[in-house]
Design a protein around this motif. Structure first.
Motif, mmCIF file in Angstrom:
data_model
loop_
_atom_site.group_PDB
_atom_site.id
_atom_site.type_symbol
_atom_site.label_atom_id
_atom_site.label_comp_id
_atom_site.label_asym_id
_atom_site.label_seq_id
_atom_site.Cartn_x
_atom_site.Cartn_y
_atom_site.Cartn_z
ATOM 1 N N HIS A 94 7.532 5.337 -11.427
ATOM 2 C CA HIS A 94 8.038 5.841 -12.340
ATOM 3 C C HIS A 94 9.657 6.197 -12.111
ATOM 4 O O HIS A 94 10.468 6.345 -12.745
ATOM 5 N N GLU A 95 9.993 6.728 -10.690
ATOM 6 C CA GLU A 95 11.210 7.263 -10.171
ATOM 7 C C GLU A 95 12.153 6.028 -10.452
ATOM 8 O O GLU A 95 13.292 6.151 -11.057
ATOM 9 N N THR A 96 11.568 4.771 -9.876
ATOM 10 C CA THR A 96 12.493 3.710 -10.112
ATOM 11 C C THR A 96 12.781 3.235 -11.700
ATOM 12 O O THR A 96 13.743 2.848 -11.845
ATOM 13 N N ALA A 97 11.594 3.236 -12.422
ATOM 14 C CA ALA A 97 11.733 2.994 -13.858
ATOM 15 C C ALA A 97 12.869 3.974 -14.451
ATOM 16 O O ALA A 97 13.717 3.509 -15.121
ATOM 17 N N LEU A 132 11.822 -1.970 -5.599
ATOM 18 C CA LEU A 132 10.950 -1.451 -4.488
ATOM 19 C C LEU A 132 10.711 -2.301 -3.414
ATOM 20 O O LEU A 132 10.129 -1.735 -2.219
ATOM 21 N N GLY A 133 11.016 -3.476 -3.249
ATOM 22 C CA GLY A 133 10.880 -4.322 -2.218
ATOM 23 C C GLY A 133 9.428 -4.808 -1.887
ATOM 24 O O GLY A 133 9.071 -5.253 -0.912
ATOM 25 N N HIS A 178 0.790 -1.311 -0.140
ATOM 26 C CA HIS A 178 -0.116 0.084 0.105
ATOM 27 C C HIS A 178 0.975 1.328 0.116
ATOM 28 O O HIS A 178 0.345 2.415 -0.291
ATOM 29 N N ASP A 179 2.216 1.111 0.132
ATOM 30 C CA ASP A 179 3.002 2.089 0.280
ATOM 31 C C ASP A 179 3.657 2.498 -1.091
ATOM 32 O O ASP A 179 4.427 3.609 -1.422
ATOM 33 N N VAL A 180 3.622 1.764 -2.134
ATOM 34 C CA VAL A 180 3.951 2.030 -3.534
ATOM 35 C C VAL A 180 3.011 2.799 -4.419
ATOM 36 O O VAL A 180 1.923 2.617 -4.288
ATOM 37 N N THR A 181 3.663 3.914 -4.665
ATOM 38 C CA THR A 181 2.807 4.828 -5.385
ATOM 39 C C THR A 181 3.243 5.000 -6.797
ATOM 40 O O THR A 181 4.451 4.173 -7.300
ATOM 41 N N PHE A 182 2.560 5.526 -7.748
ATOM 42 C CA PHE A 182 2.941 5.767 -9.038
ATOM 43 C C PHE A 182 4.106 6.516 -9.444
ATOM 44 O O PHE A 182 4.897 6.042 -10.002
#
Length: 238
Positions: free
Chosen positions: A12-15, A34-35, A4-8
């Motif tokens: 995008h930043e990780t990508a 992201l883990g 629930h902590d993963v946002t778009f």
């Protein structure tokens, strides 16, 4: 990181970071970085990210360089191929993401089927256990009844044995009393018989003595008669 902590934005930043490092940008790599995270949300976020990159991609220079004016047709062909490459790459990666989602969905379905099988087996094991418990409970009740019947029978037998023991003791006492009485009677009879034998012996002895006395008396009578006869003879002579 929890799902629930993963946002778009984080996706995008990780990508962007993976792409900048020259690494493959996929649902698995982004999720690993992201883990965690929901596969569906990561896939939708990456699709939006790729669409944004296509829109932000710089438009190739359409000016025809003079050195290549003679090769305009070939250059246009290469341009078309080069401009379509990002779209084809994005499409291929999107297809790979879709395949990954389908694979993950298949794994989830397989896990669900395994859970259903395990649940069915657990229910069967519970049913078997309940049946075993019911059977053991019935056997326990039967064993208790058998034990109770055995105790009652043993008690009856014990009472019967005690009754017989009392009868035996009574008969033994009566027998001992009868033996004692018989012994007393026998002793009295023996004493009487002994007295009778003694009396008979005394009577026989007395009879013998009387007989002797009678013999002596008869002899005395005979002597007296002889003496009288002699006296009478002498008297006649004188």
């Amino acid at each position: 990181m929890a799902e629930h902590d993963v946002t778009f934005d984080a996706i995008h930043e990780t990508a962007e970071r993976l792409a900048g490092e020259g690494r493959q940008v996929s649902i698995e790599t982004v999720r690993e970085e992201l883990g965690g995270g929901n596969l569906g949300e990561i896939g939708r976020a990456l699709a939006g990210w790729r669409a944004g990159r296509l829109e932000a991609a710089p438009t190739p220079d359409t000016g025809i360089p003079e050195p290549v004016a003679a090769a305009l047709a070939g250059w246009l062909q290469r341009y078309a191929e080069d401009s379509g490459a990002p779209a084809r790459e994005a499409l291929a990666q999107s297809q790979a993401d879709i395949d990954a989602l389908l694979s993950a969905h298949g794994e989830l379905e397989n896990e669900r089927e395994q859970l259903e099988i395990a649940n069915t087996q657990a229910q069967a094991a519970i049913a078997d256990r309940d049946e075993t418990i019911a059977r053991l409970d019935a056997e326990l009740r039967n064993a208790k009844q058998v034990a109770m019947d055995a105790l009652v029978s043993k008690a009856k037998d014990q009472l019967a044995i005690e009754g017989k023991d009392k009868q035996i003791d009574k008969l033994r006492n009566e027998l001992e009393r009868n033996v004692t009485e018989s012994a007393s009677v026998s002793d009295a009879r023996l004493a009487a018989e002994m007295e009778l034998v003694g009396a008979t012996t005394a009577r026989d002895s007395l009879a013998n003595e009387v007989k002797d006395l009678r013999g002596q008396l008869d002899a005395l009578h005979a002597d007296r008669s002889s003496l009288r006869a002699e006296i009478e003879i002498l008297r006649k002579r004188g």
